[in-house]
Design an enzyme around this catalytic site. Structure first.
Site, PDB file in Angstrom:
ATOM      1  N   SER A  50       0.808  -1.392  -0.022  1.00  0.00           N
ATOM      2  CA  SER A  50      -0.102   0.097  -0.050  1.00  0.00           C
ATOM      3  C   SER A  50       0.835   1.209  -0.047  1.00  0.00           C
ATOM      4  CB  SER A  50      -0.663   0.098   1.136  1.00  0.00           C
ATOM      5  OG  SER A  50      -0.058   0.288   2.352  1.00  0.00           O
ATOM      6  N   ASP A  82      -1.457  -1.518  -3.999  1.00  0.00           N
ATOM      7  CA  ASP A  82      -2.743  -1.672  -3.294  1.00  0.00           C
ATOM      8  C   ASP A  82      -3.273  -0.257  -2.818  1.00  0.00           C
ATOM      9  OD1 ASP A  82      -4.790  -2.967  -2.092  1.00  0.00           O
ATOM     10  OD2 ASP A  82      -4.101  -2.820  -0.085  1.00  0.00           O
ATOM     11  N   HIS A 180     -12.663  -2.930   5.080  1.00  0.00           N
ATOM     12  CA  HIS A 180     -11.256  -3.136   5.544  1.00  0.00           C
ATOM     13  C   HIS A 180     -11.275  -3.395   6.976  1.00  0.00           C
ATOM     14  CE1 HIS A 180     -10.465  -1.157   1.437  1.00  0.00           C
ATOM     15  NE2 HIS A 180      -9.609  -2.407   1.383  1.00  0.00           N
ATOM     16  N   HIS A 210     -12.027  -6.983  -1.678  1.00  0.00           N
ATOM     17  CA  HIS A 210     -11.282  -6.156  -0.978  1.00  0.00           C
ATOM     18  C   HIS A 210     -11.927  -6.555   0.242  1.00  0.00           C
ATOM     19  CE1 HIS A 210      -8.470  -3.182  -3.065  1.00  0.00           C
ATOM     20  NE2 HIS A 210      -9.119  -3.948  -4.038  1.00  0.00           N
ATOM     21  N   GLY A 211     -11.255  -6.266   1.524  1.00  0.00           N
ATOM     22  CA  GLY A 211     -11.600  -6.113   2.838  1.00  0.00           C
ATOM     23  C   GLY A 211     -12.072  -7.804   3.158  1.00  0.00           C
ATOM     24  N   ARG A 259      -1.805  -9.664   9.848  1.00  0.00           N
ATOM     25  CA  ARG A 259      -1.433  -8.845  10.957  1.00  0.00           C
ATOM     26  C   ARG A 259      -1.642  -9.391  12.004  1.00  0.00           C
ATOM     27  NH1 ARG A 259      -3.041  -2.597   9.107  1.00  0.00           N
ATOM     28  NH2 ARG A 259      -1.882  -2.599   7.106  1.00  0.00           N
TER      29      ARG A 259
HETATM   30  P1  13P Z   1      -8.730  -6.860   5.179  1.00  0.00           P
HETATM   31  O1  13P Z   1      -8.487  -5.650   5.838  1.00  0.00           O
HETATM   32  O2  13P Z   1      -9.939  -7.548   5.150  1.00  0.00           O
HETATM   33  O3  13P Z   1      -7.263  -7.806   5.169  1.00  0.00           O
HETATM   34  O4  13P Z   1      -8.694  -6.244   3.558  1.00  0.00           O
HETATM   35  C1  13P Z   1      -7.327  -5.932   2.776  1.00  0.00           C
HETATM   36  C2  13P Z   1      -7.516  -5.248   1.692  1.00  0.00           C
HETATM   37  O5  13P Z   1      -8.662  -5.149   1.030  1.00  0.00           O
HETATM   38  C3  13P Z   1      -6.233  -4.641   1.100  1.00  0.00           C
HETATM   39  O6  13P Z   1      -6.487  -3.920   0.018  1.00  0.00           O
HETATM   40  O1  G3H Z   2      -6.491  -1.698   2.103  1.00  0.00           O
HETATM   41  C1  G3H Z   2      -5.629  -1.257   3.030  1.00  0.00           C
HETATM   42  C2  G3H Z   2      -4.601  -2.385   3.416  1.00  0.00           C
HETATM   43  O2  G3H Z   2      -5.269  -3.331   4.497  1.00  0.00           O
HETATM   44  C3  G3H Z   2      -3.566  -1.569   3.683  1.00  0.00           C
HETATM   45  O3  G3H Z   2      -3.382  -0.837   4.734  1.00  0.00           O
HETATM   46  O4  G3H Z   2      -2.481   1.311   4.508  1.00  0.00           O
HETATM   47  O5  G3H Z   2      -2.486   0.262   6.686  1.00  0.00           O
HETATM   48  O6  G3H Z   2      -0.974  -0.602   4.627  1.00  0.00           O
HETATM   49  P1  G3H Z   2      -2.093  -0.101   5.217  1.00  0.00           P
HETATM   50 ZN    ZN Z   3      -8.449  -3.110  -0.070  1.00  0.00          ZN
END
Ligand code: 13P
Ligand code: G3H
Ligand code: ZN
Length: 307
Positions: A50, A82, A180, A210-211, A259
């Site tokens: 990300s 990401d 998320h 996602h999420g 995590r």
């Molecule tokens: P989670 O927070 O459910 O693991 O989703 C991660 C995500 O969508 C990253 O783009």
């Molecule tokens: O979609 C979000 C991801 O879980 C990345 O999270 O911005 O804390 O790295 P982050």
């Molecule tokens: Zn995401």
């Protein structure tokens, strides 16, 4: 092998109806865990960074680590941005060697989203890089939300069709009830599987969930046992992955579960072995815990043996 464009591995997943796991990484231990299991399970994988992972680790370190690791194994690995926030981030990642980028214009209007995605596609496609876009707003489908409110943030199939035609993105992240983090649903987990199926029939391209972390009970229990606090955390149940994949999802994003697994294992060492101060003895068990989650997800997503 060298990093592959995500498009190369999407084709098979789309044809044979399975999903490739996107695993977010910020450091060496997470990356090693993902690549080791990709090789063990003979599965393609998507290593994602990300914007905040890039800020934390540095883009040069991340790219060098992922390239080095990918070249040591025979399973295909794509390096993916990401939630890229703007064209500047897309250009930076494409130029640095990422093989896939997400441009997240989902917070703007439809026309704004089309415009930013189209610009990302123009730049990325010329350089052989795959582009994912997002349409709709992620958020749990709660019982007290009425139909109009729900329709306002879930991905609309008509808009999705227009969006993909105009933007020419390779893959689309859809809003179907997930969100998320560790708090996805207040009560029962609900995903709009029928919406995925309708969008898939209309578009035919890879769709992205996602999420998607499951927030499994055993991870939650371990975190709490060793002093963590996550009251009311709730994720996507395993059966929902299968239904979402059958309906047309080809990429599933997992960060939160990794995590939780990592921190649970690290907390255990710190609590049970207070005399330990060798970081390898603290981070090593975290890496093992991440491996277990990646293995479970690859099996659930149906990508094992596809490399
Ligand atoms: P989670 O927070 O459910 O693991 O989703 C991660 C995500 O969508 C990253 O783009
Ligand atoms: O979609 C979000 C991801 O879980 C990345 O999270 O911005 O804390 O790295 P982050
Ligand atoms: Zn995401």
């Amino acid at each position: 092998m060298p990093l592959v464009p995500l498009k190369d591995v999407y084709a098979d997943a789309n044809k044979k109806r399975y999903a490739i796991g996107q695993f977010n990484v910020n450091n060496l231990e997470f990356l090693q865990a993902v690549l080791e299991i990709a090789e063990e399970k003979k599965s393609p994988v998507i290593v994602a960074a990300s914007s905040s992972a890039i800020k934390y680790a540095g883009i040069d370190y991340l790219v060098a680590m992922v390239k080095t690791g990918a070249e040591k194994i025979s399973a295909p690995v794509a390096l993916h941005l990401d939630h890229g926030a703007n064209q500047e981030e897309v250009v930076m990642c494409v130029d640095a060697g990422f093989t896939s980028v997400m441009i997240d214009g989902s917070h703007g209007t439809l026309e704004e989203n089309i415009a930013v995605t189209r610009a990302a596609v123009e730049y990325a496609h010329k350089r052989g890089v795959t582009v994912e876009a997002e349409l709709g707003r992620l958020g749990g489908i709660e019982d007290d939300v009425n139909v109009d409110e729900r329709e306002a943030f879930l991905t609309d199939p008509d808009e999705a069709e227009r969006f993909v035609k105009k933007s020419r993105c390779d893959a689309l992240a859809v809003a179907v009830g997930t969100s998320h983090g560790a708090y996805k649903f207040k009560s029962e987990a609900k995903l709009d599987i029928e919406r995925i199926a309708v969008i898939k029939r209309r578009l035919g391209i890879p769709l992205v969930l996602h999420g998607a972390s499951g927030v499994p009970k055993e991870l939650l229990d371990k975190l709490v046992k060793f002093g963590g606090e996550m009251p009311g955390a709730k994720g996507v149940p395993d059966e929902a992955y299968q239904k979402a994949i059958a309906a047309g999802i080809n990429k599933i994003n997992i960060d939160t579960d990794l995590r939780m697994a990592f921190v649970g294992a690290v907390r255990q060492v710190l609590v049970e072995q207070p005399k330990v101060f060798d970081p390898r003895k603290i981070l090593g068990p975290g890496r093992e815990a991440v491996k277990n989650i990646v293995r479970q997800k690859i099996e659930l997503f149906g990508s094992a043996g596809r490399a």
